[in-house]
Design an enzyme around this catalytic site. Sequence first.
Site, mmCIF file in Angstrom:
data_model
loop_
_atom_site.group_PDB
_atom_site.id
_atom_site.type_symbol
_atom_site.label_atom_id
_atom_site.label_comp_id
_atom_site.label_asym_id
_atom_site.label_seq_id
_atom_site.Cartn_x
_atom_site.Cartn_y
_atom_site.Cartn_z
ATOM 1 N N LYS A 125 0.821 -1.213 0.000
ATOM 2 C CA LYS A 125 0.000 0.000 0.000
ATOM 3 C C LYS A 125 0.855 1.264 0.000
ATOM 4 O O LYS A 125 0.413 2.303 -0.468
ATOM 5 C CB LYS A 125 -0.968 -0.010 1.184
ATOM 6 C CG LYS A 125 -2.055 -1.069 1.002
ATOM 7 C CD LYS A 125 -3.163 -0.943 2.031
ATOM 8 C CE LYS A 125 -4.304 -1.900 1.728
ATOM 9 N NZ LYS A 125 -3.946 -3.310 1.953
HETATM 10 C C1 LIG Z 1 -4.531 -4.392 1.313
HETATM 11 C C2 LIG Z 1 -3.793 -5.658 1.263
HETATM 12 C C3 LIG Z 1 -4.163 -6.708 0.388
HETATM 13 C C4 LIG Z 1 -5.391 -6.644 -0.484
HETATM 14 O O1 LIG Z 1 -5.296 -5.679 -1.511
HETATM 15 P P1 LIG Z 1 -6.602 -5.155 -2.260
HETATM 16 O O2 LIG Z 1 -6.156 -4.019 -3.077
HETATM 17 O O3 LIG Z 1 -7.569 -4.741 -1.175
HETATM 18 O O4 LIG Z 1 -7.147 -6.288 -3.068
HETATM 19 C C5 LIG Z 1 -3.383 -7.838 0.351
HETATM 20 N N1 LIG Z 1 -2.299 -7.975 1.165
HETATM 21 C C6 LIG Z 1 -1.911 -7.005 2.001
HETATM 22 C C7 LIG Z 1 -0.716 -7.220 2.857
HETATM 23 C C8 LIG Z 1 -2.628 -5.813 2.095
HETATM 24 O O5 LIG Z 1 -2.248 -4.856 2.943
#
Ligand SMILES: *Cc1c(COP(=O)(O)O)cnc(C)c1O
Length: 482
Positions: A125
């Site tokens: 993220k």
């Molecule tokens: C947010 C997140 C996901 C999922 O991603 P999306 O964009 O919501 O599909 C998967 N793994 C981790 C570690 C995350 O922080």
Amino acid sequence: MTMRYISTRGDVHNSPKKTFTEILLGGLATDGGLYLPEAYPQITRDELDRWRGLSYADLAFAVLSKFIDDIPAADLKALVDKTYTAAVYCNGRSPEAAQEITPLRWLEPGLGLLELSNGPTLAFKDMAMQLLGNLFEYALTKKGEEINILGATSGDTGSAAEYAMRGKHGVRVFMLSPHGRMSAFQRAQMYSLQDTNIYNIAVRGMFDDAQDIVKAVFNDHAFKARYRIGAVNSINWARVAAQVVYYVKGYFAASQENDEKVDFAVPSGNFGNICAGHIARMMGLPVDRLIVATNENDVLDEFFRSGVYRPRSTAETHATSSPSMDISKASNFERFVFDLVGRDPAVIRELWARIDAGGSFDFTNTSYFTDLPQFGFVSGKSSHADRLATIRQTYEKYGLMVDTHTADGLKVALEKRVPGRPMVVLETALPAKFEETIVEALGRPPERPVAMQGIESLPQRFEVMDISVDAVKRFIEQHAGA
Ligand SMILES: *Cc1c(COP(=O)(O)O)cnc(C)c1O
């Protein structure tokens, strides 16, 4: 060509089209839909040839310029250069390794792991959120405005947002978290931030209680307008756009030349990450298949297998050992369905009227289901036992510790890979964030990046509050200049 954005639920004749900076600070469109480009910009073969070999920052500028045409190019370049720099993605690595931002690690021939978790909070993220922080500061400074970001987090999103917004001019962050329910490491990551524009509010309740408070504040339109309340959740278009870049970078890293095709496997929750992969593919990036990997919360796997989209209730949502994928509905999924139904907003309005009323839809006997394969999606799911087994096997076979979410991606990737086609698994977090499950799988904790060692003993700054909308509003009033 100028780039304009439309809403998935918009009335083609009456909804005004927006520019990038007009939708940058917002979330949902006023009609409740999600923003998408009016038409996907295309990547030409000539561009692919010229882009291969570009640095991450130069590639990001090239890709983002296709989506952003109302920020002067020199300014956008400076923002992108400042975001995708080795200093931000170093994470204890050598300057050469950090330079790559998202290195591809081959586990064996044809199976690669695209490292996306070397940012400040050790999760993918950061890749998009860090850009958002710089874009917000730029846009707000230009307009002479301020924003108060309000959100609720069970861990990952909140910390990525705080690390992206800390110290940014014109931005304050009010982040609600469930008191005493995050891991000591997650608490330390967020609460040890001493930046005066970051406010942590620990609510005496569960994540859903925190989330309900945030929704209530957003529904008070007068309050929201007076205090310029904003959000940075996963439906924000700029986040999706920023994520398109690492698919392009990953494609180049996994292929030798631009006639080859590559598959991507993506641990998925809100469908934000893989939605960027879908968009990259629609832009003409030679991606063959997009592998959707879910955990026990398998709303998405169910859809791609059966054509039925049935969001779950909170009671039906499992708390798993890949918690960032514990979702009841996939908030970005509407973007893909918009493309699947031929970009007809009337169809989306009708489908989501059912979803928003707690229902479901079924494409089984429709042409949409027949059209589905051309979008390249394949799906699978994994369980806690699968996760442990994958973490063990990956450690034994490749000497590498992967986190629980990445393990979900890897498990499904191994099931779905085909000979002769490179498979790139997106690493979404580092194992250090999910120590408990790593210890359960391997009997030993993962290594922590040097900068994160002992952070639990740093002084913490947070406010404990009852489950009260009024208390949160009063706190915002006291700390946010109206
Ligand atoms: C947010 C997140 C996901 C999922 O991603 P999306 O964009 O919501 O599909 C998967 N793994 C981790 C570690 C995350 O922080």
